[in-house]
Scaffold this active site. Structure first.
Site, PDB file in Angstrom:
ATOM      1  N   HIS A   1      16.727 -34.523 110.419  1.00  0.00           N
ATOM      2  CA  HIS A   1      17.272 -35.230 109.334  1.00  0.00           C
ATOM      3  C   HIS A   1      15.472 -35.770 108.562  1.00  0.00           C
ATOM      4  O   HIS A   1      14.819 -36.705 109.119  1.00  0.00           O
ATOM      5  CB  HIS A   1      17.510 -36.532 109.715  1.00  0.00           C
ATOM      6  CG  HIS A   1      18.874 -36.430 110.188  1.00  0.00           C
ATOM      7  ND1 HIS A   1      20.014 -36.839 109.255  1.00  0.00           N
ATOM      8  CD2 HIS A   1      19.585 -35.930 111.395  1.00  0.00           C
ATOM      9  CE1 HIS A   1      21.113 -36.624 109.695  1.00  0.00           C
ATOM     10  NE2 HIS A   1      20.992 -36.152 110.839  1.00  0.00           N
TER      11      HIS A   1
ATOM     12  N   CYS B   1      22.436 -31.871 108.092  1.00  0.00           N
ATOM     13  CA  CYS B   1      23.209 -32.159 109.294  1.00  0.00           C
ATOM     14  C   CYS B   1      24.396 -31.859 108.806  1.00  0.00           C
ATOM     15  O   CYS B   1      24.930 -30.673 108.696  1.00  0.00           O
ATOM     16  CB  CYS B   1      22.949 -33.681 109.517  1.00  0.00           C
ATOM     17  SG  CYS B   1      23.815 -33.889 111.222  1.00  0.00           S
TER      18      CYS B   1
ATOM     19  N   GLU C   1      15.113 -37.288 105.900  1.00  0.00           N
ATOM     20  CA  GLU C   1      15.163 -38.561 105.380  1.00  0.00           C
ATOM     21  C   GLU C   1      14.814 -39.858 106.186  1.00  0.00           C
ATOM     22  O   GLU C   1      14.621 -40.838 105.852  1.00  0.00           O
ATOM     23  CB  GLU C   1      16.606 -38.840 104.424  1.00  0.00           C
ATOM     24  CG  GLU C   1      17.691 -39.121 105.535  1.00  0.00           C
ATOM     25  CD  GLU C   1      18.262 -38.113 106.210  1.00  0.00           C
ATOM     26  OE1 GLU C   1      17.704 -36.989 106.109  1.00  0.00           O
ATOM     27  OE2 GLU C   1      19.462 -38.198 106.963  1.00  0.00           O
TER      28      GLU C   1
END
Lengths: 81, 217
Positions: free
Chosen positions: B195, B86, B197
């Protein structure tokens, strides 16, 4: 000396903000408007010995930080104060 | 396997990255403040998401000149793995470690959504555990994720298989060729808007991102 730098998206790079503003202007009844581009206007003072030196410095600033030359073009003016 | 996570003023996904890297690798993960001018011995550096320097001027533009960045560049040039997520991706394009640029979303709106991605290149250290052309689901949350590159660059990265992730179905932000993630020519630097994660644990809604971290180790 006073510097005025203008940064806009390059020709050929789609400017969604410019397009939205253009539509808004047309819908307000301002006829004949086209090619709206929205950009940034950056001003600052610079203390250097000559205008040539200012030009050289500002050129480097635009290349290095103020504009992303992948998508943006820039122009600037230097005004003796 | 040792990870480092760089923290800039305004980063906000750094703790998530530390947590996931730690959980997956079982190793110590070092958080690195952007003022550092040397790196410890690392195998993979993560540049996390957030709003470094408030996204002032352009996302990533000011972070690019943080004291740690010359070290990040040197690490990447030595072949170290660098993953930008990002805002991390935005920083990596600003530094020139990755080609192209990330512009304002075509909708001019901040998008917080879940997207389907196609794995376009699974030959990388970041993606080797994903089956070829598999579809995965990951969240996105950004204002400037509209990938742009001039036609020559676009052709080059497509020909070199540098497009790693592509939005499948709807293109959420106007990215050229629906590009969601790209790598450098050598394949050791990856930038992506989604994302991974945030989808590394079932408890938090999925595991599709976990494979990325498992691929790295």
């Amino acid at each position: 000396m006073k510097v005025k730098a203008y940064i806009t998206l390059k020709e050929g790079v789609l400017d969604p903000q410019g397009k939205a503003v253009e539509h808004a202007l047309l819908s307000l009844g301002f006829q004949g408007v086209s090619g709206v581009r929205v950009g940034k206007y950056i001003t600052f003072d610079i203390q250097v010995r000559s205008e040539a030196q200012a030009r050289d410095q500002v050129e480097k600033m635009c290349q290095k930080l103020l504009a992303n030359t992948t998508i943006e073009s820039y122009q600037f003016e230097i005004i003796q104060s | 396997m040792k990870f480092g996570v760089v923290i800039f003023p305004g980063s906000n996904c750094d703790r998530d990255c530390v947590h996931v890297a730690q959980t997956v690798s079982g190793n110590k993960v070092e958080s690195l403040w952007h003022k550092e001018t040397s790196l410890p011995r690392l195998d993979c550096l993560i540049i996390p998401g957030g709003f470094s320097y408030g996204d002032y001027l352009r996302p990533g533009a000011i972070a690019h000149f943080s004291p740690i960045m010359p070290e990040v560049k040197a690490f990447a040039e030595r072949g170290g793995l660098v993953l930008g997520i990002c805002n991390g991706f935005q920083i990596l394009v600003e530094t020139g470690l990755l080609p192209g640029a990330l512009m304002r979303n075509v909708s001019l709106k901040f998008i917080c959504d879940r997207v389907t991605l196609e794995i376009e290149n699974n030959k990388l250290p970041f993606t080797c555990r994903y089956p070829a052309h598999s579809l995965v689901s990951m969240p996105i949350a950004h204002m400037e994720g509209n990938y742009f590159a001039d036609s020559e660059t676009l052709k080059r990265i497509e020909d070199n298989n540098q497009v790693v992730f592509r939005y499948h179905g709807d293109n959420p932000n106007g990215s050229l060729h629906s590009i969601a993630g790209v790598c450098n020519e050598k394949g050791n630097v990856l930038g992506m808007m989604p994302h991974p994660e945030r989808v590394a644990e079932t408890l938090l809604g999925g595991q599709d991102g976990r494979l990325l971290f498992e691929s790295i180790i």
